[in-house]
Motif scaffolding. Structure first.
Motif, PDB file in Angstrom:
ATOM      1  N   MET A   1       0.854  -1.180   0.000  1.00 20.78           N
ATOM      2  CA  MET A   1       0.000   0.000   0.000  1.00 20.78           C
ATOM      3  C   MET A   1       0.896   1.238   0.000  1.00 20.78           C
ATOM      4  SD  MET A   1      -2.733   1.060   3.016  1.00 20.78           S
ATOM      5  CE  MET A   1      -3.537  -0.504   2.817  1.00 20.78           C
ATOM      6  N   LYS A   2       0.542   2.215  -0.790  1.00 21.30           N
ATOM      7  CA  LYS A   2       1.308   3.461  -0.874  1.00 21.30           C
ATOM      8  C   LYS A   2       1.125   4.296   0.397  1.00 21.30           C
ATOM      9  CE  LYS A   2       1.288   3.836  -5.869  1.00 21.30           C
ATOM     10  NZ  LYS A   2       0.899   4.635  -7.035  1.00 21.30           N
ATOM     11  N   ILE A   3       2.036   5.219   0.616  1.00 25.63           N
ATOM     12  CA  ILE A   3       2.044   6.005   1.839  1.00 25.63           C
ATOM     13  C   ILE A   3       0.755   6.829   2.011  1.00 25.63           C
ATOM     14  CG2 ILE A   3       3.314   7.955   0.833  1.00 25.63           C
ATOM     15  CD1 ILE A   3       4.721   8.200   3.610  1.00 25.63           C
ATOM     16  N   GLY A   4       0.241   7.391   0.926  1.00 24.29           N
ATOM     17  CA  GLY A   4      -0.990   8.187   1.019  1.00 24.29           C
ATOM     18  C   GLY A   4      -2.178   7.344   1.451  1.00 24.29           C
ATOM     19  N   ASP A   5      -2.247   6.132   0.927  1.00 24.27           N
ATOM     20  CA  ASP A   5      -3.331   5.213   1.297  1.00 24.27           C
ATOM     21  C   ASP A   5      -3.183   4.773   2.747  1.00 24.27           C
ATOM     22  OD1 ASP A   5      -4.364   5.368  -1.299  1.00 24.27           O
ATOM     23  OD2 ASP A   5      -3.139   3.673  -1.975  1.00 24.27           O
ATOM     24  N   ALA A   6      -1.954   4.488   3.156  1.00 16.06           N
ATOM     25  CA  ALA A   6      -1.699   4.078   4.542  1.00 16.06           C
ATOM     26  C   ALA A   6      -2.068   5.209   5.498  1.00 16.06           C
ATOM     27  CB  ALA A   6      -0.238   3.687   4.714  1.00 16.06           C
ATOM     28  N   ALA A   7      -1.653   6.417   5.170  1.00 14.41           N
ATOM     29  CA  ALA A   7      -1.959   7.571   6.012  1.00 14.41           C
ATOM     30  C   ALA A   7      -3.467   7.767   6.138  1.00 14.41           C
ATOM     31  CB  ALA A   7      -1.295   8.823   5.459  1.00 14.41           C
ATOM     32  N   ALA A   8      -4.171   7.642   5.023  1.00 13.61           N
ATOM     33  CA  ALA A   8      -5.626   7.806   5.044  1.00 13.61           C
ATOM     34  C   ALA A   8      -6.283   6.734   5.911  1.00 13.61           C
ATOM     35  CB  ALA A   8      -6.180   7.758   3.623  1.00 13.61           C
ATOM     36  N   LEU A  10      -4.988   5.194   8.402  1.00 12.67           N
ATOM     37  CA  LEU A  10      -4.623   5.405   9.803  1.00 12.67           C
ATOM     38  C   LEU A  10      -5.191   6.709  10.368  1.00 12.67           C
ATOM     39  CD1 LEU A  10      -0.923   4.300   9.459  1.00 12.67           C
ATOM     40  CD2 LEU A  10      -2.691   3.079  10.756  1.00 12.67           C
ATOM     41  N   GLY A  11      -5.662   7.579   9.493  1.00 11.73           N
ATOM     42  CA  GLY A  11      -6.176   8.865   9.946  1.00 11.73           C
ATOM     43  C   GLY A  11      -5.085   9.832  10.341  1.00 11.73           C
ATOM     44  N   THR A  12      -3.964   9.743   9.678  1.00  8.76           N
ATOM     45  CA  THR A  12      -2.837  10.629   9.962  1.00  8.76           C
ATOM     46  C   THR A  12      -2.301  11.182   8.636  1.00  8.76           C
ATOM     47  OG1 THR A  12      -0.771  10.800  11.219  1.00  8.76           O
ATOM     48  CG2 THR A  12      -1.068   8.808   9.932  1.00  8.76           C
ATOM     49  N   ALA A  13      -1.340  12.063   8.711  1.00 10.88           N
ATOM     50  CA  ALA A  13      -0.763  12.656   7.504  1.00 10.88           C
ATOM     51  C   ALA A  13       0.439  11.844   7.022  1.00 10.88           C
ATOM     52  CB  ALA A  13      -0.327  14.094   7.791  1.00 10.88           C
ATOM     53  N   ALA A  14       0.680  11.875   5.729  1.00 16.31           N
ATOM     54  CA  ALA A  14       1.804  11.142   5.151  1.00 16.31           C
ATOM     55  C   ALA A  14       3.135  11.617   5.725  1.00 16.31           C
ATOM     56  CB  ALA A  14       1.801  11.284   3.627  1.00 16.31           C
ATOM     57  N   HIS A  15       3.244  12.912   6.025  1.00 13.72           N
ATOM     58  CA  HIS A  15       4.517  13.410   6.566  1.00 13.72           C
ATOM     59  C   HIS A  15       4.814  12.806   7.937  1.00 13.72           C
ATOM     60  CE1 HIS A  15       3.155  16.344   9.638  1.00 13.72           C
ATOM     61  NE2 HIS A  15       2.110  16.498   8.835  1.00 13.72           N
ATOM     62  N   VAL A  16       3.769  12.431   8.678  1.00 16.61           N
ATOM     63  CA  VAL A  16       3.955  11.769   9.971  1.00 16.61           C
ATOM     64  C   VAL A  16       4.595  10.400   9.757  1.00 16.61           C
ATOM     65  CG1 VAL A  16       2.742  10.765  11.954  1.00 16.61           C
ATOM     66  CG2 VAL A  16       2.082  13.021  11.095  1.00 16.61           C
ATOM     67  N   LEU A  17       4.105   9.670   8.780  1.00 14.61           N
ATOM     68  CA  LEU A  17       4.673   8.353   8.478  1.00 14.61           C
ATOM     69  C   LEU A  17       6.121   8.473   8.004  1.00 14.61           C
ATOM     70  CD1 LEU A  17       1.631   6.600   6.738  1.00 14.61           C
ATOM     71  CD2 LEU A  17       2.314   6.544   9.145  1.00 14.61           C
ATOM     72  N   ARG A  18       6.412   9.513   7.238  1.00 15.44           N
ATOM     73  CA  ARG A  18       7.797   9.736   6.801  1.00 15.44           C
ATOM     74  C   ARG A  18       8.689  10.019   8.008  1.00 15.44           C
ATOM     75  NH1 ARG A  18       5.155  13.129   3.161  1.00 15.44           N
ATOM     76  NH2 ARG A  18       4.739  12.070   1.197  1.00 15.44           N
ATOM     77  N   HIS A  19       8.174  10.801   8.949  1.00 11.73           N
ATOM     78  CA  HIS A  19       8.935  11.117  10.164  1.00 11.73           C
ATOM     79  C   HIS A  19       9.191   9.848  10.980  1.00 11.73           C
ATOM     80  CE1 HIS A  19      10.491  13.346  13.532  1.00 11.73           C
ATOM     81  NE2 HIS A  19       9.527  12.884  14.321  1.00 11.73           N
ATOM     82  N   TRP A  20       8.176   9.014  11.121  1.00 10.19           N
ATOM     83  CA  TRP A  20       8.359   7.757  11.850  1.00 10.19           C
ATOM     84  C   TRP A  20       9.422   6.892  11.185  1.00 10.19           C
ATOM     85  CZ3 TRP A  20       2.594   6.005  12.816  1.00 10.19           C
ATOM     86  CH2 TRP A  20       1.988   6.894  13.702  1.00 10.19           C
ATOM     87  N   GLU A  21       9.442   6.906   9.865  1.00  8.12           N
ATOM     88  CA  GLU A  21      10.474   6.157   9.141  1.00  8.12           C
ATOM     89  C   GLU A  21      11.849   6.744   9.429  1.00  8.12           C
ATOM     90  OE1 GLU A  21      11.755   4.806   4.626  1.00  8.12           O
ATOM     91  OE2 GLU A  21      10.016   6.121   4.888  1.00  8.12           O
ATOM     92  N   ASP A  22      11.961   8.079   9.368  1.00 13.76           N
ATOM     93  CA  ASP A  22      13.242   8.744   9.660  1.00 13.76           C
ATOM     94  C   ASP A  22      13.738   8.414  11.064  1.00 13.76           C
ATOM     95  OD1 ASP A  22      13.164   9.936   7.166  1.00 13.76           O
ATOM     96  OD2 ASP A  22      12.439  11.880   7.908  1.00 13.76           O
ATOM     97  N   LEU A  43       1.022  -1.445   8.997  1.00 15.08           N
ATOM     98  CA  LEU A  43      -0.157  -0.723   9.497  1.00 15.08           C
ATOM     99  C   LEU A  43      -0.437  -1.079  10.952  1.00 15.08           C
ATOM    100  CD1 LEU A  43      -2.567  -0.856   6.420  1.00 15.08           C
ATOM    101  CD2 LEU A  43      -1.119   1.038   7.177  1.00 15.08           C
ATOM    102  N   SER A  44      -0.257  -2.339  11.310  1.00 17.11           N
ATOM    103  CA  SER A  44      -0.435  -2.750  12.707  1.00 17.11           C
ATOM    104  C   SER A  44       0.571  -2.042  13.605  1.00 17.11           C
ATOM    105  CB  SER A  44      -0.268  -4.269  12.849  1.00 17.11           C
ATOM    106  OG  SER A  44      -1.315  -4.937  12.205  1.00 17.11           O
ATOM    107  N   ARG A  45       1.814  -1.953  13.166  1.00 19.58           N
ATOM    108  CA  ARG A  45       2.840  -1.241  13.940  1.00 19.58           C
ATOM    109  C   ARG A  45       2.467   0.231  14.078  1.00 19.58           C
ATOM    110  NH1 ARG A  45       8.358  -3.505  11.155  1.00 19.58           N
ATOM    111  NH2 ARG A  45       7.818  -5.707  11.366  1.00 19.58           N
ATOM    112  N   CYS A  46       1.969   0.812  13.011  1.00 24.71           N
ATOM    113  CA  CYS A  46       1.562   2.220  13.057  1.00 24.71           C
ATOM    114  C   CYS A  46       0.440   2.422  14.077  1.00 24.71           C
ATOM    115  CB  CYS A  46       1.107   2.697  11.682  1.00 24.71           C
ATOM    116  SG  CYS A  46       2.449   2.894  10.489  1.00 24.71           S
TER     117      CYS A  46
END
Length: 120
Positions: A1-8, A10-22, A43-46
């Motif tokens: 799943m792409k980051i935008g779909d994952a963010a949607a 999870l109800g969060t922004a894609a930049h949050v997921l990028r930060h978690w990755e960083d 997604l479960s980890r998120c």
């Protein structure tokens, strides 16, 4: 799943997921083209990260407890439990104070011994 779909989802922004990755908290796989690829496990980890954040944990603390074998895991958990217990005590005291104030018979709180006692 792409980051935008994952963010949607999870109800969060894609930049949050990028930060978690960083920060090394949730690192998704990459496609051959280099795009982030979130699996159900990611997604479960998120969702776990979101739950941990909801109880006040920092990303560093979350990273330290995600894996059972992490050094210092027990102390991070003990510290968070201690903070939660202290917060619970503080909230119980605040509730007791406000319940008293609601029914206090004094015109000014400063004239009430019980109100003054809560003020410390």
């Amino acid at each position: 799943m792409k980051i935008g779909d994952a963010a949607a989802q999870l109800g969060t922004a894609a930049h949050v997921l990028r930060h978690w990755e960083d920060e090394g908290v949730v690192v998704p796989d990459r496609t051959a083209a280099g795009h982030r690829d979130y699996s159900d496990e990611h997604l479960s980890r998120c969702r776990i990260v979101l739950s941990c954040q909801s109880v006040g944990m920092s990303l560093a603390e979350i990273r330290a407890i995600l894996h059972r074998g992490e050094v210092g895991r027990a102390s991070v958990i003990a510290a968070r439990l201690s903070a939660i217990r202290a917060q619970r005590t503080s909230l119980d005291s605040a509730e007791k104070f406000l319940l008293h104030v609601r029914g206090c018979r004094h015109n000014l709180m400063t004239r009430c011994p019980e109100c003054s006692e809560y003020a410390g």
